[in-house]
Scaffold this active site. Structure first.
Site, PDB file in Angstrom:
ATOM      1  N   LYS A 127       1.734   0.016  -0.414  1.00  0.00           N
ATOM      2  CA  LYS A 127       2.771  -0.920   0.751  1.00  0.00           C
ATOM      3  C   LYS A 127       3.839  -1.803   0.475  1.00  0.00           C
ATOM      4  CE  LYS A 127       0.183  -3.033   3.982  1.00  0.00           C
ATOM      5  NZ  LYS A 127       0.862  -4.730   4.665  1.00  0.00           N
ATOM      6  N   ARG A 150      -6.854   5.297   6.608  1.00  0.00           N
ATOM      7  CA  ARG A 150      -5.389   4.697   6.927  1.00  0.00           C
ATOM      8  C   ARG A 150      -3.912   5.626   6.447  1.00  0.00           C
ATOM      9  NH1 ARG A 150      -1.017   2.016   3.794  1.00  0.00           N
ATOM     10  NH2 ARG A 150      -0.894   0.148   4.334  1.00  0.00           N
ATOM     11  N   SER A 201      -7.279  -7.690   7.681  1.00  0.00           N
ATOM     12  CA  SER A 201      -6.418  -8.030   6.301  1.00  0.00           C
ATOM     13  C   SER A 201      -6.259  -9.976   6.452  1.00  0.00           C
ATOM     14  CB  SER A 201      -5.765  -7.644   6.380  1.00  0.00           C
ATOM     15  OG  SER A 201      -5.483  -5.570   6.448  1.00  0.00           O
TER      16      SER A 201
HETATM   17  N1  TZP Z   1      -3.023  -3.915   1.545  1.00  0.00           N
HETATM   18  C1  TZP Z   1      -3.011  -4.668   0.597  1.00  0.00           C
HETATM   19  S1  TZP Z   1      -2.374  -4.209  -0.421  1.00  0.00           S
HETATM   20  C2  TZP Z   1      -2.704  -2.429   0.224  1.00  0.00           C
HETATM   21  C3  TZP Z   1      -2.963  -2.307   1.551  1.00  0.00           C
HETATM   22  C4  TZP Z   1      -3.072  -1.579   2.304  1.00  0.00           C
HETATM   23  C5  TZP Z   1      -2.068  -1.166  -1.114  1.00  0.00           C
HETATM   24  C6  TZP Z   1      -3.310  -0.515  -1.699  1.00  0.00           C
HETATM   25  O1  TZP Z   1      -2.765   0.042  -2.564  1.00  0.00           O
HETATM   26  P1  TZP Z   1      -3.053   0.564  -3.884  1.00  0.00           P
HETATM   27  O2  TZP Z   1      -2.745   1.532  -4.545  1.00  0.00           O
HETATM   28  O3  TZP Z   1      -4.718   0.004  -4.435  1.00  0.00           O
HETATM   29  O4  TZP Z   1      -2.515  -0.875  -4.804  1.00  0.00           O
END
Ligand code: TZP
Ligand code: MG
Length: 220
Positions: free
Chosen positions: A147, A49, A118
């Protein structure tokens, strides 16, 4: 070893510890070596990603990652880009709610790729399942720096989504060794993490620790 381009059989257990990459949040170390450390620590699935690479750079990144994940016999999913997933023989593609509609993508990729979606609400989850999604990523369950513009999903909502659909679910968003057990208590198949592994001082130990905490959970 599975031949690249051949659809790998995906087992429910493959969803247990799903590493999502994000190069912006990685230490100054080689990208592939962090992923490999995660694989050695028990990562069971990987998603590439990367939002800031050109198509060409993303392709080369994906190609290297595909060689690594196939050596470990671990499924590789590419975020957003079915074309790149097909081009490197990855096992799947992951879609957000604003990406190409699932039925359109399915017409193109047939059964050659898994399609993950998602979802942050029961309605989104049910629609994705009805349209033929292979698995769901549900979150954000906790605050995350990885994110922006996430939507909050509570553990109770996660549990309601789990009860509403049959396809595998991974929780995502701010998951770490301290909260992973309560996430797995919602009877889901696994967790997806970025920073808990990629930002750890020792990514292999971090993956091992997460897995250990998950396996202490009697549901699995
Ligand atoms: N989608 C929802 S939260 C997220 C994504 C890609 C980020 C998750 O990253 P982390 O560092 O595990 O909180
Ligand atoms: Mg997307």
């Amino acid at each position: 070893t599975e031949k690249p381009g051949k659809k790998m059989k995906i087992d429910e257990k493959d969803y247990l510890l799903y590493l999502v990459t994000d190069e912006r949040f990685q230490r100054e170390e080689d990208f592939l070596s962090i992923v490999e450390a995660g694989l050695k620590g028990g990562v069971s699935m990987v998603q590439l990603r990367e939002k800031n690479l050109s198509s060409k750079a993303l392709f080369y990144r994906a190609e290297k990652l595909a060689a690594l994940t196939s050596a470990y016999k671990i499924p590789l999913i590419i975020n957003d880009r079915a074309d790149i997933a097909m081009a490197v023989g990855a096992q799947g593609v992951h879609l957000g709610q604003d990406d190409l509609p699932l039925p359109a993508l399915r017409r193109m990729v047939k059964e050659e790729l898994l399609i993950g979606v998602s979802a942050a609400t029961k309605e989104e989850a049910l629609r994705a399942e009805a349209e033929g999604a292979d698995y769901l990523g549900v979150g954000a369950l906790y605050p995350t720096e990885t994110k922006t513009n996430t939507r909050k999903v509570s553990l109770e909502e996660l549990y309601q989504i789990r009860k509403a659909v049959k396809i595998p679910i991974v929780g995502i968003g701010g998951i770490n060794e301290n909260n992973v057990a309560e996430v797995m208590d919602q009877e889901i198949q696994g967790v997806a993490v970025v920073s808990a592994i990629t930002k750890a001082k020792d990514p292999m130990e971090a993956a091992k620790k997460l897995k250990q905490r998950m396996l202490q959970n009697t549901n699995i």
